[in-house]
Design a protein around this motif. Sequence first.
Motif, PDB file in Angstrom:
ATOM      1  N   ARG A  96      80.369  33.130  80.798  1.00 14.04           N
ATOM      2  CA  ARG A  96      79.647  32.175  81.643  1.00 14.04           C
ATOM      3  C   ARG A  96      78.367  31.704  80.961  1.00 14.04           C
ATOM      4  O   ARG A  96      77.990  30.527  81.071  1.00 14.04           O
ATOM      5  N   LEU A 152      79.515  29.188  78.318  1.00 15.99           N
ATOM      6  CA  LEU A 152      79.980  27.956  78.958  1.00 15.99           C
ATOM      7  C   LEU A 152      78.809  27.102  79.435  1.00 15.99           C
ATOM      8  O   LEU A 152      78.876  25.866  79.379  1.00 15.99           O
ATOM      9  N   ASP A 153      77.741  27.734  79.884  1.00 16.98           N
ATOM     10  CA  ASP A 153      76.543  26.975  80.269  1.00 16.98           C
ATOM     11  C   ASP A 153      75.943  26.283  79.049  1.00 16.98           C
ATOM     12  O   ASP A 153      75.467  25.141  79.141  1.00 16.98           O
ATOM     13  N   ARG A 154      75.980  26.938  77.908  1.00 14.69           N
ATOM     14  CA  ARG A 154      75.444  26.324  76.681  1.00 14.69           C
ATOM     15  C   ARG A 154      76.328  25.158  76.227  1.00 14.69           C
ATOM     16  O   ARG A 154      75.833  24.169  75.700  1.00 14.69           O
ATOM     17  N   VAL A 155      77.645  25.294  76.423  1.00 14.90           N
ATOM     18  CA  VAL A 155      78.559  24.196  76.088  1.00 14.90           C
ATOM     19  C   VAL A 155      78.239  22.976  76.943  1.00 14.90           C
ATOM     20  O   VAL A 155      78.175  21.839  76.453  1.00 14.90           O
ATOM     21  N   ALA A 156      78.015  23.210  78.238  1.00 15.82           N
ATOM     22  CA  ALA A 156      77.676  22.102  79.139  1.00 15.82           C
ATOM     23  C   ALA A 156      76.352  21.462  78.744  1.00 15.82           C
ATOM     24  O   ALA A 156      76.209  20.234  78.769  1.00 15.82           O
ATOM     25  N   GLU A 157      75.361  22.288  78.383  1.00 14.60           N
ATOM     26  CA  GLU A 157      74.065  21.749  77.975  1.00 14.60           C
ATOM     27  C   GLU A 157      74.179  20.894  76.721  1.00 14.60           C
ATOM     28  O   GLU A 157      73.459  19.898  76.564  1.00 14.60           O
ATOM     29  N   GLY A 209      79.376  19.235  76.181  1.00 14.31           N
ATOM     30  CA  GLY A 209      80.814  19.465  76.206  1.00 14.31           C
ATOM     31  C   GLY A 209      81.343  19.950  74.869  1.00 14.31           C
ATOM     32  O   GLY A 209      80.584  20.188  73.922  1.00 14.31           O
ATOM     33  N   TYR A 220      86.285  28.465  75.486  1.00 15.95           N
ATOM     34  CA  TYR A 220      85.473  27.617  74.611  1.00 15.95           C
ATOM     35  C   TYR A 220      86.083  27.628  73.218  1.00 15.95           C
ATOM     36  O   TYR A 220      87.020  28.383  72.932  1.00 15.95           O
TER      37      TYR A 220
END
Length: 308
Positions: A44, A47-52, A55, A79
């Motif tokens: 999680r 995934l937050d870093r991917v969103a930041e 994508g 990811y």
Amino acid sequence: AGGGVLVLLVLVDLWGVDRRYFNAELLVDAQNSEEQVQTYDFDRFVLDRVAEAGGPGHFRVLSLEGRHPMVNARPSFHYESLGGYHGAKLRRYQDYLEHLLLDPRTGTPNPNALDLLGVRYVISGRPVPGMTAVYTGDQTGYTVYEKTDVLPRAYFVEGVEVVEGHEAVWERLLSPEFDPGRTAMVEAPIEWATAPIDSNATAAVTLRKFSPHEIEWAVETDAPRLLVVGEVYYPAGWTAAVDGAETPIHPVNYLVRGVEVPAGAHTVTMRFEPASVRTGRLISAIATFLAYGGVLALLGLGYFRRSP
């Protein structure tokens, strides 16, 4: 009549066979894939870093959880990961795993190897030299380490160096003195000017689109330069274009791709369009047309024979 009987016999035969393998007793309620794949606390966080970052397509992750990262496909569900098993790995990628990913002197991840594929985070149960711990999960005890100076997934270099022989390239990549962010090693000379990248230079790359079959960047450079892309070199399927004009993809640093870009603002696109897939689709379409066309022809022939 004969054609209709043939179609009916084939239908009944296939129906009987299919019912033995596809019936109400064997059917189960659909399950959400996210319920079947374990999600940990560090997942999680990543995934937050991917969103930041905007994508997928901006960085990768190396997960050292479990027995061996190359047989653990769980992280790849969440990811972009270096790990996961496949029985048909590309030779260049297998060489990367065996000779470059881990420094043979320390057994720890080689910084240059991480840079080649834009690995920003390493998930590990023990410290990773040269990386900063940014999250430790209470659920698993694993720590997420960040490579704060990781190279982007696509970037311009200021110099090109011809290095013959893959073992010589591996040796340079394992050396801490080699900087893949400044110099690209190629297998044959490239007739392209190189220019220094300093505070006065323009060498910008922005990701516009990222998917398994197409990647697009908006780039701008004040001089002709080589764009290095952190994707595995695979000439049998991937093509590149600058502003719609096809251009060669060069193998860079043994593993990844390079594209020559002239000065100015441009759109660089890479697409996965293997000729074998196009040929296979054409053959399938022709075969389908002939099969169904043949059945229709038989039915039509029988009809006209019965007509007065």
